[in-house]
Design a protein around this motif. Sequence first.
Motif, PDB file in Angstrom:
ATOM      1  N   THR A 108      99.630 -82.959  26.413  1.00 41.47           N
ATOM      2  CA  THR A 108     100.488 -82.724  27.573  1.00 41.47           C
ATOM      3  C   THR A 108     100.041 -83.674  28.666  1.00 41.47           C
ATOM      4  O   THR A 108      98.876 -83.662  29.069  1.00 41.47           O
ATOM      5  CB  THR A 108     100.377 -81.277  28.072  1.00 41.47           C
ATOM      6  OG1 THR A 108     100.825 -80.380  27.049  1.00 41.47           O
ATOM      7  CG2 THR A 108     101.232 -81.068  29.323  1.00 41.47           C
ATOM      8  N   GLU A 109     100.946 -84.527  29.113  1.00 40.64           N
ATOM      9  CA  GLU A 109     100.614 -85.522  30.132  1.00 40.64           C
ATOM     10  C   GLU A 109     100.822 -84.934  31.523  1.00 40.64           C
ATOM     11  O   GLU A 109     101.870 -84.364  31.818  1.00 40.64           O
ATOM     12  CB  GLU A 109     101.481 -86.769  29.959  1.00 40.64           C
ATOM     13  CG  GLU A 109     101.109 -87.900  30.887  1.00 40.64           C
ATOM     14  CD  GLU A 109     101.923 -89.140  30.610  1.00 40.64           C
ATOM     15  OE1 GLU A 109     101.323 -90.192  30.335  1.00 40.64           O
ATOM     16  OE2 GLU A 109     103.179 -89.047  30.650  1.00 40.64           O
ATOM     17  N   VAL A 110      99.830 -85.108  32.374  1.00 39.05           N
ATOM     18  CA  VAL A 110      99.887 -84.609  33.752  1.00 39.05           C
ATOM     19  C   VAL A 110     100.008 -85.802  34.697  1.00 39.05           C
ATOM     20  O   VAL A 110      99.193 -86.732  34.644  1.00 39.05           O
ATOM     21  CB  VAL A 110      98.628 -83.784  34.096  1.00 39.05           C
ATOM     22  CG1 VAL A 110      98.658 -83.353  35.561  1.00 39.05           C
ATOM     23  CG2 VAL A 110      98.534 -82.570  33.183  1.00 39.05           C
ATOM     24  N   GLN A 111     101.033 -85.784  35.544  1.00 37.65           N
ATOM     25  CA  GLN A 111     101.206 -86.836  36.540  1.00 37.65           C
ATOM     26  C   GLN A 111     100.519 -86.419  37.841  1.00 37.65           C
ATOM     27  O   GLN A 111     100.617 -85.269  38.259  1.00 37.65           O
ATOM     28  CB  GLN A 111     102.686 -87.104  36.810  1.00 37.65           C
ATOM     29  CG  GLN A 111     103.450 -87.695  35.627  1.00 37.65           C
ATOM     30  CD  GLN A 111     103.991 -86.628  34.699  1.00 37.65           C
ATOM     31  OE1 GLN A 111     104.411 -85.564  35.130  1.00 37.65           O
ATOM     32  NE2 GLN A 111     103.971 -86.902  33.407  1.00 37.65           N
ATOM     33  N   THR A 112      99.819 -87.381  38.455  1.00 37.63           N
ATOM     34  CA  THR A 112      99.105 -87.114  39.710  1.00 37.63           C
ATOM     35  C   THR A 112      99.439 -88.186  40.742  1.00 37.63           C
ATOM     36  O   THR A 112      99.887 -89.285  40.386  1.00 37.63           O
ATOM     37  CB  THR A 112      97.585 -87.077  39.481  1.00 37.63           C
ATOM     38  OG1 THR A 112      97.176 -88.304  38.852  1.00 37.63           O
ATOM     39  CG2 THR A 112      97.192 -85.897  38.606  1.00 37.63           C
ATOM     40  N   LYS A 113      99.214 -87.862  42.004  1.00 39.71           N
ATOM     41  CA  LYS A 113      99.514 -88.811  43.080  1.00 39.71           C
ATOM     42  C   LYS A 113      98.619 -90.031  43.009  1.00 39.71           C
ATOM     43  O   LYS A 113      99.058 -91.152  43.272  1.00 39.71           O
ATOM     44  CB  LYS A 113      99.350 -88.111  44.439  1.00 39.71           C
ATOM     45  CG  LYS A 113     100.359 -87.007  44.685  1.00 39.71           C
ATOM     46  CD  LYS A 113     100.120 -86.315  46.022  1.00 39.71           C
ATOM     47  CE  LYS A 113     101.117 -85.196  46.247  1.00 39.71           C
ATOM     48  NZ  LYS A 113     100.860 -84.472  47.523  1.00 39.71           N
ATOM     49  N   LEU A 114      97.346 -89.823  42.688  1.00 39.87           N
ATOM     50  CA  LEU A 114      96.405 -90.925  42.537  1.00 39.87           C
ATOM     51  C   LEU A 114      96.074 -91.121  41.072  1.00 39.87           C
ATOM     52  O   LEU A 114      96.105 -90.169  40.290  1.00 39.87           O
ATOM     53  CB  LEU A 114      95.109 -90.646  43.310  1.00 39.87           C
ATOM     54  CG  LEU A 114      95.197 -90.469  44.822  1.00 39.87           C
ATOM     55  CD1 LEU A 114      93.805 -90.273  45.394  1.00 39.87           C
ATOM     56  CD2 LEU A 114      95.873 -91.652  45.484  1.00 39.87           C
ATOM     57  N   LYS A 115      95.725 -92.329  40.713  1.00 41.94           N
ATOM     58  CA  LYS A 115      95.280 -92.598  39.353  1.00 41.94           C
ATOM     59  C   LYS A 115      93.803 -92.218  39.216  1.00 41.94           C
ATOM     60  O   LYS A 115      93.046 -92.314  40.185  1.00 41.94           O
ATOM     61  CB  LYS A 115      95.478 -94.077  39.014  1.00 41.94           C
ATOM     62  CG  LYS A 115      96.946 -94.502  38.996  1.00 41.94           C
ATOM     63  CD  LYS A 115      97.086 -95.974  38.647  1.00 41.94           C
ATOM     64  CE  LYS A 115      98.552 -96.385  38.636  1.00 41.94           C
ATOM     65  NZ  LYS A 115      98.714 -97.837  38.310  1.00 41.94           N
ATOM     66  N   PRO A 116      93.380 -91.821  38.022  1.00 36.94           N
ATOM     67  CA  PRO A 116      91.979 -91.402  37.855  1.00 36.94           C
ATOM     68  C   PRO A 116      91.005 -92.559  37.708  1.00 36.94           C
ATOM     69  O   PRO A 116      89.819 -92.347  37.446  1.00 36.94           O
ATOM     70  CB  PRO A 116      92.030 -90.565  36.572  1.00 36.94           C
ATOM     71  CG  PRO A 116      93.143 -91.172  35.783  1.00 36.94           C
ATOM     72  CD  PRO A 116      94.176 -91.606  36.795  1.00 36.94           C
ATOM     73  N   LYS A 117      91.476 -93.796  37.854  1.00 38.60           N
ATOM     74  CA  LYS A 117      90.592 -94.949  37.706  1.00 38.60           C
ATOM     75  C   LYS A 117      89.381 -94.821  38.620  1.00 38.60           C
ATOM     76  O   LYS A 117      89.507 -94.500  39.803  1.00 38.60           O
ATOM     77  CB  LYS A 117      91.351 -96.235  38.035  1.00 38.60           C
ATOM     78  CG  LYS A 117      90.525 -97.496  37.831  1.00 38.60           C
ATOM     79  CD  LYS A 117      91.336 -98.734  38.150  1.00 38.60           C
ATOM     80  CE  LYS A 117      90.502 -99.996  37.964  1.00 38.60           C
ATOM     81  NZ  LYS A 117      91.265-101.219  38.272  1.00 38.60           N
ATOM     82  N   GLY A 118      88.209 -95.086  38.080  1.00 37.21           N
ATOM     83  CA  GLY A 118      86.990 -95.025  38.885  1.00 37.21           C
ATOM     84  C   GLY A 118      86.252 -93.715  38.790  1.00 37.21           C
ATOM     85  O   GLY A 118      85.134 -93.600  39.300  1.00 37.21           O
TER      86      GLY A 118
END
Length: 281
Positions: free
Chosen positions: A146-156
């Motif tokens: 299940t893909e969850v979309q977020t305002k910020l990317k989890p990079k870092g």
Amino acid sequence: MNARDTGFPRADAEHDFLRARRRQVLGRLANWLRREPDDVNIMLPFDEVVEALGYVGERRIGMRMVPLGSIVGSVDRSRDFDRRFRPTSGRVRERWERLALAARRGEHIPPIEVYRVGDLHFVIDGHHRVSVAYALGLDAIEAAVTEVQTKLKPKGIRYRGDLIVKDYRRLFLSRVPLTGEARAAIVVGDPWDYAHLGEHVEAWGFRLMQSEGKFLDRATIARRWYTEEYLPVVEMMRQAELVGDRTEAEAYLWVAGERYRLIRQHRWDDEVIEQLRARRH
């Protein structure tokens, strides 16, 4: 067959668990010797990650082969396994060895269930299966995603402590809604700097509205601050060799604070630049 295998699946499953536990303990010792952060080997909690990044929505994308190295967290079992899904105690041993035995016998192992955030995965169901897969040297595991979309990317995000920076950045961008290149350009390492920068931009916007005698929304203030204040100042700092080892946003925040401390007004001239150069260390 592994060189350490006995040829007896039950005995080998027991040895698998003991090796996994030993590696977990040795991993903790190695982290301590290297003086790494306390949370370097702790599984990332899904709820905290999504809260820090800002939840937008989710969608089921079906069955996928998921690289084990991308599985970094859990919905609710972060105490039983470490970051590499090695058992943290003996309380999971019975079920763990039962699954390891089934895998060694070639029996069907049901897919796990995960949330996907960016390129990271968080286990909903199947923690023991992931742990066994690691112990058996597998590279990937079948999962219902299940893909969850977020305002910020989890990079870092590497450790739990990185979530603080993401959380403050999300709050900063809610106060200063930059977009595109401007959004990507503003990066600081200290989470408190996002709070300070947000206050600075809001104060700049307030003075701008006073000067022009009209109300401006946050998006307009953010855009004008970036183009009329931030970019010109950063360019001057590059020319004056004042950026140093900081990010440009960190350098801007520092020099803006020094400017107000030194002269308490909007002015850039050679005298101010020389004072700033003297204070850069």
